[in-house]
Design an enzyme around this catalytic site. Structure first.
Site, PDB file in Angstrom:
ATOM      1  N   ASN A   8       0.809  -1.218   0.000  1.00 18.20           N
ATOM      2  CA  ASN A   8       0.000   0.000   0.000  1.00 18.20           C
ATOM      3  C   ASN A   8       0.847   1.276   0.000  1.00 18.20           C
ATOM      4  O   ASN A   8       0.324   2.363   0.186  1.00 18.20           O
ATOM      5  CB  ASN A   8      -0.972   0.001   1.175  1.00 18.20           C
ATOM      6  N   CYS A   9       2.137   1.162  -0.241  1.00 21.96           N
ATOM      7  CA  CYS A   9       3.044   2.308  -0.290  1.00 21.96           C
ATOM      8  C   CYS A   9       3.028   2.900  -1.710  1.00 21.96           C
ATOM      9  O   CYS A   9       3.286   2.191  -2.683  1.00 21.96           O
ATOM     10  CB  CYS A   9       4.459   1.864   0.079  1.00 21.96           C
ATOM     11  N   ASP A  10       2.690   4.170  -1.824  1.00 24.55           N
ATOM     12  CA  ASP A  10       2.616   4.810  -3.138  1.00 24.55           C
ATOM     13  C   ASP A  10       3.938   4.739  -3.895  1.00 24.55           C
ATOM     14  O   ASP A  10       3.957   4.490  -5.097  1.00 24.55           O
ATOM     15  CB  ASP A  10       2.196   6.281  -3.001  1.00 24.55           C
ATOM     16  N   ARG A  13       4.483   1.301  -5.259  1.00 27.68           N
ATOM     17  CA  ARG A  13       3.597   1.057  -6.404  1.00 27.68           C
ATOM     18  C   ARG A  13       4.138   1.735  -7.662  1.00 27.68           C
ATOM     19  O   ARG A  13       4.051   1.179  -8.759  1.00 27.68           O
ATOM     20  CB  ARG A  13       2.181   1.522  -6.102  1.00 27.68           C
TER      21      ARG A  13
END
Length: 105
Positions: A8-10, A13
């Site tokens: 869930n880390c931008d 991603r």
């Protein structure tokens, strides 16, 4: 190629999207091999520990004084990310230097 980070880390991603052949190793769900952490620590030292994270700010002084690799093993979100392993080399963060080293301009 492996990307050690959080699903869930931008930033992780972004790295995964730019490196479609890479596989994400979610450090919270899957953990990180202690040998990988040791090699990364030998290369990056204290830069591997994310002291700007919410997790770090939530630790008390005694916990912060613990051995960094043990802290990362206990609190995987403390590892700066992404940690990218490609061709036996490590790259830390999704910086312009990392992207250039990986051939992404």
């Amino acid at each position: 190629m492996l990307i050690y980070g959080l699903k869930n880390c931008d930033t992780c991603r972004k790295a995964l999207k730019s490196l479609p052949d890479a596989r994400l190793v979610d450090v919270r769900a899957d953990g990180v091999d202690p040998a990988v952490l040791s090699r990364a620590w030998a290369q990056f030292g204290a830069d591997l520990l994310n002291t700007r994270s919410t997790t770090w700010r939530g630790l008390d002084a005694a916990e912060r004084a613990g051995a960094p690799l043990e802290l990362i093993a206990q609190y995987p979100a403390l590892m700066k990310r992404p940690l990218i392993e490609a061709g036996g080399e490590f790259y830390l963060g999704w910086t312009p230097a990392t992207r250039q080293a990986l051939g992404l301009g």
